[in-house]
Write a protein that holds these residues in place. Structure first.
Motif, PDB file in Angstrom:
ATOM      1  N   SER A 127       3.536 -55.169 -19.234  1.00 15.87           N
ATOM      2  CA  SER A 127       3.417 -56.411 -19.994  1.00 15.87           C
ATOM      3  C   SER A 127       2.435 -57.332 -19.306  1.00 15.87           C
ATOM      4  O   SER A 127       2.205 -57.247 -18.097  1.00 15.87           O
ATOM      5  N   ALA A 128       1.843 -58.210 -20.095  1.00 16.91           N
ATOM      6  CA  ALA A 128       0.920 -59.216 -19.563  1.00 16.91           C
ATOM      7  C   ALA A 128       1.386 -60.586 -20.024  1.00 16.91           C
ATOM      8  O   ALA A 128       1.872 -60.750 -21.150  1.00 16.91           O
ATOM      9  N   TYR A 129       1.239 -61.563 -19.142  1.00 16.50           N
ATOM     10  CA  TYR A 129       1.646 -62.917 -19.496  1.00 16.50           C
ATOM     11  C   TYR A 129       0.877 -63.910 -18.651  1.00 16.50           C
ATOM     12  O   TYR A 129       0.260 -63.559 -17.636  1.00 16.50           O
ATOM     13  N   SER A 130       0.924 -65.164 -19.043  1.00 14.23           N
ATOM     14  CA  SER A 130       0.327 -66.253 -18.274  1.00 14.23           C
ATOM     15  C   SER A 130       1.365 -66.784 -17.296  1.00 14.23           C
ATOM     16  O   SER A 130       2.548 -66.900 -17.644  1.00 14.23           O
TER      17      SER A 130
ATOM     18  N   THR B  81      -4.703 -67.685 -10.559  1.00 13.19           N
ATOM     19  CA  THR B  81      -4.270 -66.641 -11.496  1.00 13.19           C
ATOM     20  C   THR B  81      -4.197 -67.172 -12.928  1.00 13.19           C
ATOM     21  O   THR B  81      -3.560 -68.203 -13.186  1.00 13.19           O
ATOM     22  N   GLU B  82      -4.834 -66.467 -13.861  1.00 13.96           N
ATOM     23  CA  GLU B  82      -4.767 -66.821 -15.272  1.00 13.96           C
ATOM     24  C   GLU B  82      -3.942 -65.825 -16.082  1.00 13.96           C
ATOM     25  O   GLU B  82      -3.405 -66.169 -17.132  1.00 13.96           O
ATOM     26  N   ILE B  83      -3.855 -64.582 -15.604  1.00 16.02           N
ATOM     27  CA  ILE B  83      -3.073 -63.551 -16.279  1.00 16.02           C
ATOM     28  C   ILE B  83      -2.307 -62.760 -15.232  1.00 16.02           C
ATOM     29  O   ILE B  83      -2.836 -62.479 -14.151  1.00 16.02           O
ATOM     30  N   VAL B  84      -1.077 -62.388 -15.564  1.00 14.46           N
ATOM     31  CA  VAL B  84      -0.294 -61.464 -14.744  1.00 14.46           C
ATOM     32  C   VAL B  84      -0.101 -60.178 -15.544  1.00 14.46           C
ATOM     33  O   VAL B  84       0.303 -60.231 -16.712  1.00 14.46           O
TER      34      VAL B  84
ATOM     35  N   LEU C 238     -19.659 -65.429 -19.373  1.00 14.68           N
ATOM     36  CA  LEU C 238     -19.213 -64.050 -19.237  1.00 14.68           C
ATOM     37  C   LEU C 238     -19.500 -63.457 -17.866  1.00 14.68           C
ATOM     38  O   LEU C 238     -19.023 -62.374 -17.556  1.00 14.68           O
ATOM     39  N   THR C 239     -20.266 -64.140 -17.043  1.00 13.69           N
ATOM     40  CA  THR C 239     -20.454 -63.652 -15.684  1.00 13.69           C
ATOM     41  C   THR C 239     -19.264 -64.009 -14.794  1.00 13.69           C
ATOM     42  O   THR C 239     -19.147 -63.478 -13.695  1.00 13.69           O
ATOM     43  N   ARG C 240     -18.406 -64.904 -15.260  1.00 11.33           N
ATOM     44  CA  ARG C 240     -17.214 -65.283 -14.492  1.00 11.33           C
ATOM     45  C   ARG C 240     -16.065 -64.349 -14.857  1.00 11.33           C
ATOM     46  O   ARG C 240     -15.771 -64.131 -16.028  1.00 11.33           O
ATOM     47  N   LYS C 241     -15.381 -63.817 -13.863  1.00 10.05           N
ATOM     48  CA  LYS C 241     -14.297 -62.875 -14.096  1.00 10.05           C
ATOM     49  C   LYS C 241     -12.955 -63.612 -14.140  1.00 10.05           C
ATOM     50  O   LYS C 241     -12.741 -64.580 -13.424  1.00 10.05           O
ATOM     51  N   ILE C 242     -12.055 -63.133 -14.991  1.00 14.31           N
ATOM     52  CA  ILE C 242     -10.749 -63.756 -15.174  1.00 14.31           C
ATOM     53  C   ILE C 242      -9.832 -63.353 -14.016  1.00 14.31           C
ATOM     54  O   ILE C 242      -9.565 -62.155 -13.834  1.00 14.31           O
ATOM     55  N   PRO C 243      -9.328 -64.289 -13.221  1.00 15.66           N
ATOM     56  CA  PRO C 243      -8.406 -63.934 -12.128  1.00 15.66           C
ATOM     57  C   PRO C 243      -7.112 -63.344 -12.690  1.00 15.66           C
ATOM     58  O   PRO C 243      -6.451 -63.965 -13.535  1.00 15.66           O
ATOM     59  N   LEU C 244      -6.746 -62.164 -12.242  1.00 17.74           N
ATOM     60  CA  LEU C 244      -5.574 -61.447 -12.747  1.00 17.74           C
ATOM     61  C   LEU C 244      -4.739 -60.956 -11.580  1.00 17.74           C
ATOM     62  O   LEU C 244      -5.266 -60.371 -10.624  1.00 17.74           O
TER      63      LEU C 244
END
Length: 404
Positions: A99-102, A83-86, A32-38
């Motif tokens: 909207s969000a997508y991979s 990038t993991e999420i747009v 959880l210390t790692r942030k999701i690249p968006l």
């Protein structure tokens, strides 16, 4: 929602980050210390407004602690490799389509429509960010929240500011010192202590109208009133003669019930999220320590050990963790206790002086009083990563309360 039960361990193992309805968007093993690249893409006819909207959303997503957002051009040829999420925000006439997508799968993870133009651009951005956080993580966002606090002017006053430090205002208040605010059954009113001429009372103020009401006067009010999140009542430390005890007070200022009967000091009450327990501070063991009791005063037990001085308990909204301040050599730090396992750890141990914690609705962030260069100001702490940001620059502020 499964991730919520694993938060305190600091790692989600085979966790699901999902909508409140339970649809899984991300199934990962994640520290959880790692942030999701968006990647954040915002497009519309009014480029200036779209730019400002993108800036606020990007900051909100970063402050959530879950994401590492980057603003990208609309429909780029290629997203950053990590990038993991747009998250795409597009103006379509009198609406914003979100909207969000991979990047690997353009099927929408979630989508939502908002009215446009917005009367308050910042509020619209906060709502978009909070909805994205909730949809993608199953946890509440904090961008639409506010923080109340005590500020030092000629007298002590109550202030309110957005969670990101924007829009600080001073709350209408009577003469005298006004301090120790709590949110009064929602986001639209505060309850606080007013001291004038040697007397003190519990007062409320409606934030939209400035309407003041004296809720209780009859004994010395010896600390912040705590509001029960489930029942129409407060817990207040009152001193009728000598040392204070904890009393339960009805929402209308009536039905006073004494909960602790002790020759020592009992203070700093705080309700559990289910409204059935109260954490408080007592020096009945010889030094101030944190105790927990039922809301009727029964079944008192000590929960802080191995520290010389504990104070200011604050229960996380998910009920998993109790935070409190601990005096240690050369300063003060914030410790958190997992209420299921009993495990205790210190947040931001390199910070010299932190005290008076208050949780955000996400059960991840706290606002604390930080003492630096002999001045008190407000500091937001990420309990997962230890990251900190000062809420406001100059001035002296303390005793903060984060809104629901």
């Amino acid at each position: 929602m499964r991730a919520a039960a694993l938060i305190c361990a600091g790692v989600v193992s085979a966790a699901s980050l999902c909508t409140p309805q339970g649809r899984v968007f991300l199934s990962v093993e994640r520290d959880l210390t790692r942030k999701i690249p968006l990647a954040l893409s915002v497009a519309g006819d009014d480029r200036d407004a779209m730019g400002r909207l993108a800036g606020v959303i990007r900051q909100d997503l970063a402050f959530s602690g879950w994401f590492a957002p980057t603003v990208v051009p609309r429909q780029p040829q290629k997203f950053p490799s990590e990038t993991e999420i747009v998250l795409a925000v597009t103006q379509a006439g009198a609406a914003l389509e979100v909207s969000a997508y991979s990047p690997a799968d353009t099927n929408a993870l979630y989508s939502r429509t908002y009215p446009w133009p917005a009367s308050d651009l910042r509020a619209a951005a906060h709502r978009i960010a909070d909805d994205a956080v909730a949809a993608l993580t199953g946890r509440p966002g904090i961008a639409c929240t506010r923080i109340a606090f005590t500020m030092k002017q000629e007298t002590l006053r109550i202030g309110v500011v957005d969670y990101d430090g924007y829009g600080e205002t001073t709350v209408a208040a009577p003469p005298g010192d006004c301090l120790s605010p709590s949110w009064f059954f929602g986001k639209d009113a505060l309850v606080f202590v007013c001291a004038q001429g040697g007397a003190s009372s519990v007062m409320t103020v409606e934030l939209r109208t400035g309407t003041l009401r004296r809720l209780y006067a009859g004994a010395a009010v010896c600390g912040r009133p705590a509001v029960n999140p489930k029942w129409p009542e407060l817990a207040v430390p009152l001193g009728f003669s000598g040392n204070p005890d904890i009393y339960r007070l009805g929402r209308e200022g009536k039905e006073l019930l004494r909960l602790t009967i002790s020759p020592v000091i009992d203070s700093s009450p705080c309700f559990s999220p289910d409204g059935e327990r109260i954490a408080f501070v007592s020096d009945r063991s010889g030094s101030p320590q944190v105790y927990v009791m039922r809301r009727d005063g029964r079944d008192v037990r000590r929960v802080s050990f191995g520290v010389p001085h504990a104070s200011s308990p604050a229960w996380s909204p998910d009920g998993e963790v109790l935070a409190y301040a601990v005096r240690r050599r050369g300063g003060s730090g914030i410790f958190v206790r997992n209420m299921s396992s009993g495990a205790v750890r210190e947040l931001a141990p390199d910070e010299v002086w932190l005290e008076e914690p208050s949780w955000a609705p996400d059960s991840r962030h706290l606002v604390c009083t930080a003492v630096r260069e002999f001045r008190r100001n407000l500091c937001v702490v990420d309990s997962f990563t230890g990251e900190r940001r000062m809420l406001l620059p100059d001035g002296e502020r303390f005793s903060a309360a984060w809104s629901p």
